[in-house]
Design an enzyme around this catalytic site. Structure first.
Site, PDB file in Angstrom:
ATOM      1  CG  ASP A  64      -3.522  -0.672   4.979  1.00  0.00           C
ATOM      2  OD1 ASP A  64      -4.668  -1.100   5.066  1.00  0.00           O
ATOM      3  OD2 ASP A  64      -3.207   0.491   5.295  1.00  0.00           O
ATOM      4  CE1 TYR A  66      -2.117   6.909   0.665  1.00  0.00           C
ATOM      5  CE2 TYR A  66      -1.146   6.226  -1.427  1.00  0.00           C
ATOM      6  CZ  TYR A  66      -1.075   6.968  -0.256  1.00  0.00           C
ATOM      7  OH  TYR A  66       0.022   7.748  -0.013  1.00  0.00           O
ATOM      8  CG  PHE A  77       4.342   6.652   1.354  1.00  0.00           C
ATOM      9  CD1 PHE A  77       3.664   7.385   2.319  1.00  0.00           C
ATOM     10  CD2 PHE A  77       5.261   5.698   1.784  1.00  0.00           C
ATOM     11  CE1 PHE A  77       3.900   7.189   3.665  1.00  0.00           C
ATOM     12  CE2 PHE A  77       5.508   5.487   3.130  1.00  0.00           C
ATOM     13  CZ  PHE A  77       4.827   6.243   4.085  1.00  0.00           C
ATOM     14  CG  HIS A 186       3.466   7.751   9.183  1.00  0.00           C
ATOM     15  ND1 HIS A 186       2.622   8.501   8.387  1.00  0.00           N
ATOM     16  CD2 HIS A 186       3.591   6.552   8.580  1.00  0.00           C
ATOM     17  CE1 HIS A 186       2.253   7.776   7.347  1.00  0.00           C
ATOM     18  NE2 HIS A 186       2.815   6.586   7.438  1.00  0.00           N
TER      19      HIS A 186
END
Length: 224
Positions: A64, A66, A77, A186
């Site tokens: 989701d 920032y 990202f 991740h």
């Protein structure tokens, strides 16, 4: 919410007419009206505006947006110029440096990737300020699954970066034999050392694209 106007409209048009999307639209509209939500409403669909379906070469799946001020702008990202580079993106840059020799830039603005065909897709496209995952479970996941299915249906070479457990769960949807699926932990500081570092996904993606006659991605983000 801003509108999608390019070639994404056709594969997604049926989603806009489904009951869940009406509920999602009403929920998101209500959230923007009574609290602070990121990204700005006009930026929600930037991943689709910047990367038409016909141009997708790589799908990089995030979770989701920032949730701090002036960071999110609709690309997974990525953060707007002038912000600190988030820790996960710092690790992505470190892997890029080790894999392809890219220097680590002074910003986290990834629009250059989107403009080259990297679909920077989050599974959830909005979030309340300072409340991570606050818009999960309201319908965005159904919508972005339809996006992934539309990419899966493309009859040409495409690469998927599935980083972390939530992204890797989408692998079952990816059935096209012309596509390349790359999985890793991740890039978060909590998990990057478990196999994200050293995965060499960037060079592997470019090798696959070149082998299939597709222009590779220039992954270097320039300083601003």
């Amino acid at each position: 919410m801003g509108m999608i106007t390019n070639d994404w409209v056709e594969p997604l048009s049926t989603e806009f007419r489904k009951p869940y999307y009406k509920d999602l639209y009403n929920f998101v509209r209500d959230e923007y009206s009574k609290t602070i939500v990121y990204p700005p409403a006009d930026d929600i669909f930037n991943a689709f505006h910047f990367t038409p379906l016909k141009d997708v070469k790589v799908l990089l799946l995030g979770q989701d947006p920032y949730h701090n001020v002036n960071q999110a702008h609709g690309l997974s990202f990525s953060v707007l110029p002038g912000n600190d580079i988030p820790p996960s993106l710092v690790n992505i840059y470190k892997e890029l440096h080790d894999d392809l020799g890219c220097y680590i830039p002074n910003n986290g603005y990834l629009k250059k990737w989107a403009d080259q065909g990297v679909l920077l897709l989050n599974t959830v496209l909005t979030v309340r300020a300072h409340q991570a995952n606050s818009h999960q479970g309201h319908g965005w996941e159904m919508f972005t699954d339809a996006v992934i299915q539309a990419v899966n249906a493309q009859d040409r070479p495409i690469v998927y970066f599935l980083w972390g457990t939530p992204a890797r769960r989408k692998k079952a949807m990816l059935t096209n034999p012309k596509h390349l699926i790359l999985e890793a932990p991740h890039p978060s500081p909590l998990s990057a050392y478990r196999g994200f570092f050293g995965c060499k996904h960037f060079s592997k993606a470019n090798e696959f694209l070149v082998a299939n006659g597709v222009e590779p991605i220039d992954w270097q983000i320039e300083n601003i």
